[in-house]
Design a protein around this motif. Structure first.
Motif, PDB file in Angstrom:
ATOM      1  N   UNK A  79       0.630  -1.141  -0.046  1.00 12.01           N
ATOM      2  CA  UNK A  79       0.161   0.067   0.285  1.00 12.01           C
ATOM      3  C   UNK A  79       0.873   1.093   0.067  1.00 12.01           C
ATOM      4  N   UNK A  80       1.820   1.154   0.919  1.00  5.44           N
ATOM      5  CA  UNK A  80       2.894   2.379   0.794  1.00  5.44           C
ATOM      6  C   UNK A  80       3.393   2.561  -0.552  1.00  5.44           C
ATOM      7  N   UNK A  81       3.912   1.399  -1.282  1.00  2.00           N
ATOM      8  CA  UNK A  81       4.358   1.603  -2.681  1.00  2.00           C
ATOM      9  C   UNK A  81       3.288   2.170  -3.485  1.00  2.00           C
ATOM     10  N   UNK A  82       1.990   1.667  -3.473  1.00  2.18           N
ATOM     11  CA  UNK A  82       0.800   2.321  -4.222  1.00  2.18           C
ATOM     12  C   UNK A  82       0.625   4.050  -4.245  1.00  2.18           C
ATOM     13  N   UNK A  83       0.910   4.317  -2.849  1.00  2.00           N
ATOM     14  CA  UNK A  83       0.519   5.571  -2.330  1.00  2.00           C
ATOM     15  C   UNK A  83       1.494   6.519  -3.081  1.00  2.00           C
ATOM     16  N   UNK A  84       2.965   5.978  -2.684  1.00  2.00           N
ATOM     17  CA  UNK A  84       4.180   6.840  -3.279  1.00  2.00           C
ATOM     18  C   UNK A  84       4.168   6.833  -4.465  1.00  2.00           C
ATOM     19  N   UNK A  85       3.697   5.848  -5.383  1.00  2.00           N
ATOM     20  CA  UNK A  85       3.875   5.818  -6.810  1.00  2.00           C
ATOM     21  C   UNK A  85       2.757   6.781  -7.259  1.00  2.00           C
ATOM     22  N   UNK A  86       1.565   6.853  -6.590  1.00  2.00           N
ATOM     23  CA  UNK A  86       0.510   8.015  -7.112  1.00  2.00           C
ATOM     24  C   UNK A  86       1.352   9.268  -6.819  1.00  2.00           C
ATOM     25  N   UNK A 107       8.832  17.900  -2.853  1.00  2.00           N
ATOM     26  CA  UNK A 107      10.278  17.270  -3.118  1.00  2.00           C
ATOM     27  C   UNK A 107       9.741  15.968  -3.741  1.00  2.00           C
ATOM     28  N   UNK A 108       9.677  15.859  -5.014  1.00  2.00           N
ATOM     29  CA  UNK A 108       9.423  14.727  -6.015  1.00  2.00           C
ATOM     30  C   UNK A 108      10.350  13.822  -5.739  1.00  2.00           C
ATOM     31  N   UNK A 109      11.606  13.874  -5.479  1.00  2.00           N
ATOM     32  CA  UNK A 109      12.584  12.756  -5.073  1.00  2.00           C
ATOM     33  C   UNK A 109      12.048  11.918  -3.902  1.00  2.00           C
ATOM     34  N   UNK A 110      11.590  12.720  -3.097  1.00  5.55           N
ATOM     35  CA  UNK A 110      11.054  11.956  -1.838  1.00  5.55           C
ATOM     36  C   UNK A 110       9.927  10.891  -2.229  1.00  5.55           C
ATOM     37  N   UNK A 111       8.978  11.397  -3.032  1.00 10.76           N
ATOM     38  CA  UNK A 111       8.039  10.045  -3.441  1.00 10.76           C
ATOM     39  C   UNK A 111       8.674   9.177  -4.235  1.00 10.76           C
ATOM     40  N   UNK A 140      10.362   3.604  -4.765  1.00  7.97           N
ATOM     41  CA  UNK A 140      11.106   2.591  -5.237  1.00  7.97           C
ATOM     42  C   UNK A 140      11.663   1.505  -3.939  1.00  7.97           C
ATOM     43  N   UNK A 141      11.707   2.237  -2.800  1.00  5.51           N
ATOM     44  CA  UNK A 141      12.060   1.568  -1.632  1.00  5.51           C
ATOM     45  C   UNK A 141      11.128   0.475  -1.110  1.00  5.51           C
ATOM     46  N   UNK A 170       7.795   9.494 -12.742  1.00 12.58           N
ATOM     47  CA  UNK A 170       7.508   7.982 -12.525  1.00 12.58           C
ATOM     48  C   UNK A 170       8.320   7.150 -13.599  1.00 12.58           C
ATOM     49  N   UNK A 171       8.437   7.772 -14.706  1.00 14.48           N
ATOM     50  CA  UNK A 171       9.309   6.979 -15.734  1.00 14.48           C
ATOM     51  C   UNK A 171      10.598   6.408 -15.204  1.00 14.48           C
ATOM     52  N   UNK A 172      11.186   7.648 -14.700  1.00 13.97           N
ATOM     53  CA  UNK A 172      12.741   7.312 -14.161  1.00 13.97           C
ATOM     54  C   UNK A 172      12.758   6.417 -13.101  1.00 13.97           C
ATOM     55  N   UNK A 173      11.665   6.716 -12.107  1.00 12.69           N
ATOM     56  CA  UNK A 173      11.380   5.650 -10.969  1.00 12.69           C
ATOM     57  C   UNK A 173      11.512   4.248 -11.514  1.00 12.69           C
ATOM     58  N   UNK A 174      10.717   3.937 -12.554  1.00 12.96           N
ATOM     59  CA  UNK A 174      10.561   2.604 -13.047  1.00 12.96           C
ATOM     60  C   UNK A 174      11.643   2.155 -13.573  1.00 12.96           C
ATOM     61  N   UNK A 175      12.418   2.913 -14.345  1.00  9.64           N
ATOM     62  CA  UNK A 175      13.676   2.584 -14.759  1.00  9.64           C
ATOM     63  C   UNK A 175      14.506   2.272 -13.839  1.00  9.64           C
ATOM     64  N   UNK A 176      14.890   3.139 -12.695  1.00  9.81           N
ATOM     65  CA  UNK A 176      15.973   2.691 -11.601  1.00  9.81           C
ATOM     66  C   UNK A 176      15.431   1.439 -10.907  1.00  9.81           C
TER      67      UNK A 176
END
Length: 266
Positions: free
Chosen positions: A22-29, A38-42, A47-48, A160-166
């Motif tokens: 659930x945390x991953x889903x909310x942070x992904x949103x 701070x977009x990097x925080x999301x 990712x974590x 979000x695209x970069x997060x998926x790539x990482x």
């Protein structure tokens, strides 16, 4: 050897795992919508949490395959609930891999389910139990990169695209690292049943150090690091992800540094 029944509750998905998902889903949103200053925080939280989910699935795959291969004790140990707190060493299996992600962008294998190998008959079954975990990372990488190799990135926000790539990079590093035929890693577990008994006895003392040695080489030996990541990025390119996307994701992930510009420029 006495049979150990698997009770219905032994397979019930843990609230701990559901909470992490659930945390991953909310942070992904949040990463998708740009919520917060701070977009990097999301991206970091997304990712974590998603990485921990993949670690749980990795260990679940080992346990589930072991169950069907002949070891029913994995149920009583809680391994079929996807709860990371049931692992042999939660610190080594969850906290340490997250630390290595932050330090070097390496998907460190977990490795914490205790399987009673004596209950499993047949070399092929033993190999499949070992291979199930890293194959889960392979599948996770394919899912993460689906928007890239399907050419479906229109409308996907840059962060979000970069997060998926990482996240895909972490899965690929984990899969490759796990499949190395080094004692203590899953790759060695795949080939071990087929090795002569003398070779297995000689390799056994090194099992506890194999992972540390492999990671040390990747982090502190430039040649090994370069070759390893050349292979990783070659795999990612095959999945449609260029190095700039995963690098941007890593920069965003380390939000305490200067990843903000990357989120804007994508």
């Amino acid at each position: 050897m006495a049979s150990v029944p698997v009770r219905p509750g032994d397979r019930r998905v843990s609230p701990v795992f559901l909470g992490i998902a659930a945390v991953a889903a909310v942070a992904g949103w949040a990463a998708w919508t740009g919520f917060g200053d701070v977009p990097g925080l999301a991206v970091f939280v997304f990712v974590t949490a998603a990485w921990i989910v993949s670690l749980c699935l990795h260990e679940y795959a080992h346990a589930r395959t072991a169950l069907h291969a002949g070891d029913p004790t994995v149920g009583a140990k809680g391994y079929l609930t996807l709860n990371p707190l049931t692992y042999t060493h939660p610190l080594l299996s969850i906290v340490l891999p997250v630390v290595f992600v932050a330090l070097g962008g390496i998907g460190l294998p977990g490795g914490a389910v205790s399987i009673e190998r004596g209950r499993i008959r047949g070399r092929l079954r033993h190999s499949l139990v070992s291979a199930a975990g890293p194959l889960t990372n392979v599948l996770f990488a394919v899912v993460c990169t689906a928007p890239f190799w399907l050419d479906a990135l229109d409308g996907v926000p840059p962060a979000f695209r970069s997060a998926l790539a990482f996240l895909a990079l972490l899965q690929v590093t984990a899969a490759i690292l796990n499949f190395l035929p080094v004692p203590g890693l899953d790759g060695y577990g795949v080939v071990e049943p087929w090795l002569p008994p003398g070779v297995r006895r000689q390799a056994e003392p090194f099992a506890r150090y194999g992972l540390l040695l492999a990671v040390a080489l990747l982090l502190w030996v430039p040649v090994a690091n370069g070759v390893f990541f050349d292979v990783v990025h070659a795999v990612l390119r095959g999945l449609g992800v260029d190095e700039s996307a995963s690098s941007c994701g890593f920069a965003l992930y380390r939000f305490w540094e200067d990843g903000g510009l990357c989120a804007v420029t994508g």
